[in-house]
Write a protein that holds these residues in place. Structure first.
Motif, PDB file in Angstrom:
ATOM      1  N   ALA A   6       1.400  28.135  50.329  1.00 26.10           N
ATOM      2  CA  ALA A   6       1.493  28.540  51.736  1.00 26.10           C
ATOM      3  C   ALA A   6       0.764  27.548  52.632  1.00 26.10           C
ATOM      4  N   LEU A  11       1.969  28.850  60.418  1.00 26.63           N
ATOM      5  CA  LEU A  11       3.308  29.011  59.849  1.00 26.63           C
ATOM      6  C   LEU A  11       4.344  29.266  60.949  1.00 26.63           C
ATOM      7  N   LEU A  28       2.355  35.470  54.583  1.00 31.62           N
ATOM      8  CA  LEU A  28       3.631  34.864  54.192  1.00 31.62           C
ATOM      9  C   LEU A  28       4.793  35.813  54.445  1.00 31.62           C
TER      10      LEU A  28
END
Length: 400
Positions: free
Chosen positions: A62, A27, A314
């Motif tokens: 995600a 991410l 997240l």
């Protein structure tokens, strides 16, 4: 071995290359933030670990955001419901109907980890496997760094922040002064004996079983690979359980239809896992942040462990992105508060489902009648089923 030269500095140093650490790294990479992942085990060991396989919708989203969800959607098994088998009779909980269309995906953590490892390797992001003597320093000040030995050389890697994604037995949480930590724990008086087999599952959806002989779970990893669990005493050893003994006991706990559909075979893997509920507060100490099993453990009933770790990641990824892209520390400052609010809701659900479906040695008499009353209410109340379904598919990220 390192996948690329070890940098002397990075923006975020991530300890642990399990799903939580790898997802955080991916991410942040997608947001242009530098990371280094340090892992004490080999890449082969990490890739082979047998773990959970139920993916909540938020976790799936995600993985899509991280660019690694394609194979999950192609090969995973979407489930719109889950079954509870109570004393030989099955009751289906319609997850999709009770949650406005939400569902879960059955996709083994082994496969998910492989997807994340391949993505990181393809992007040539630095990862050190088989790191020795890993330690974290300076996180209570402005200059944190990570120290470890790799291929005979000691490395000190400076960073802005450290993310402790190294699990319950990792180095990050024990590095925090004990006076700054408060822990909460319940150890359950039984374990789960798990068996993995190359055989089709007994049903299209998971079956959670409550029987007079103890809990059982009929699960799967794919259409041709199944995972089964039996509640067993904590003092049992895997060696006590032959494959034949496992299959015989499973047949006695499940309903007649499932027993008739059961396809057995030699075990690929067999192990016993103790059950515990554990939370460490807070989840931030200066520039060190804990995520996943480093901060909390849930019993596997309800499949919250991996999904809770993904929720932590997240929140943490968004906090770091906000810091680097918007020069705001609001997400960093509120990370622990927001993460723990979600953690405790997942702890509650996992504890409740564990308490409802297992045989407790101390619960003879009154406790058993309470279980029976709770289950009778659940089977006959749409409102109660909706509570179960909402928690099972995963609470919204914004619900703190």
């Amino acid at each position: 071995m390192p996948s690329s030269p070890v940098p002397s500095r990075t923006q975020v140093a991530i300890i642990g290359a399990g799903p939580a650490g790898l997802l955080l790294g991916q991410l942040l990479h997608c947001a242009g933030i530098e990371t280094l992942i340090v892992e004490r085990q080999s890449a082969g060991h990490v890739a082979a670990r047998i773990r959970a396989g139920v993916i909540e919708q938020t976790t799936a989203e995600a993985l899509d955001r991280a660019g690694v969800g394609e194979r999950m959607h192609r090969e995973g098994l979407p489930h719109d419901g889950v079954e509870l088998c109570i004393d030989g009779h099955r009751h289906r909980i319609d997850l999709a109907d009770l949650t406005d269309g939400k569902r879960v995906i059955v996709y083994g953590q082994t496969e998910l980890t492989r997807d994340l490892m391949q993505a990181r390797a393809s992007a040539d992001m630095p990862t050190v496997y088989e790191a020795q003597e890993v330690s974290v320093h300076g996180f209570d000040g402005a200059r944190p760094f990570v120290r470890f030995r790799s291929e005979g050389q000691v490395h000190d890697v400076a960073c802005d922040y450290i993310a402790g994604c190294d699990g319950f037995h990792g180095v990050c949480r024990p590095s925090i002064p004990p006076s700054a930590v408060r822990t909460f724990e319940r150890v359950y008086p039984f374990g789960w004996l798990g068996l993995l087999v190359d055989a089709p599952p007994v049903a299209d959806e998971l079956i959670y079983v409550r029987s007079p002989r103890g809990f059982a779970l009929c699960s799967m990893r794919s259409r041709t690979r199944s995972r089964y669990y039996l509640q067993c005493p904590l003092d049992h050893k895997v060696e006590q359980w032959s494959d034949e003994a496992f299959w015989n006991e499973l047949r006695k706990r499940i309903d007649p239809q499932a027993a008739a559909n059961l396809v057995t075979g030699p075990s690929i893997e067999k192990s016993i896992a103790p059950l515990r509920s554990f939370v460490s507060e807070p989840m931030r100490f200066g520039r060190l942040f804990l995520a996943g099993d480093a901060a909390h453990i849930v019993p596997p009933t309800g499949a919250k462990g991996l999904n809770l770790a993904a929720a932590d990641v997240l929140l943490l990824a968004d906090a770091f992105i906000e810091h680097y892209h918007e020069q705001s520390d609001a997400g960093i400052d509120h990370y622990s508060l927001h993460a723990l609010a979600r953690v405790w809701k997942a702890e509650r659900f996992s504890w409740w489902l564990t308490s409802l479906m297992h045989k407790f040695p101390e619960n003879a008499g009154f406790g058993e009648r309470m279980q029976e009353a709770e289950l009778a209410y659940l089977m006959n109340s749409r409102a109660a089923q909706q509570v179960l379904a909402e928690n099972y598919v995963g609470l919204p990220m914004e619900l703190h």
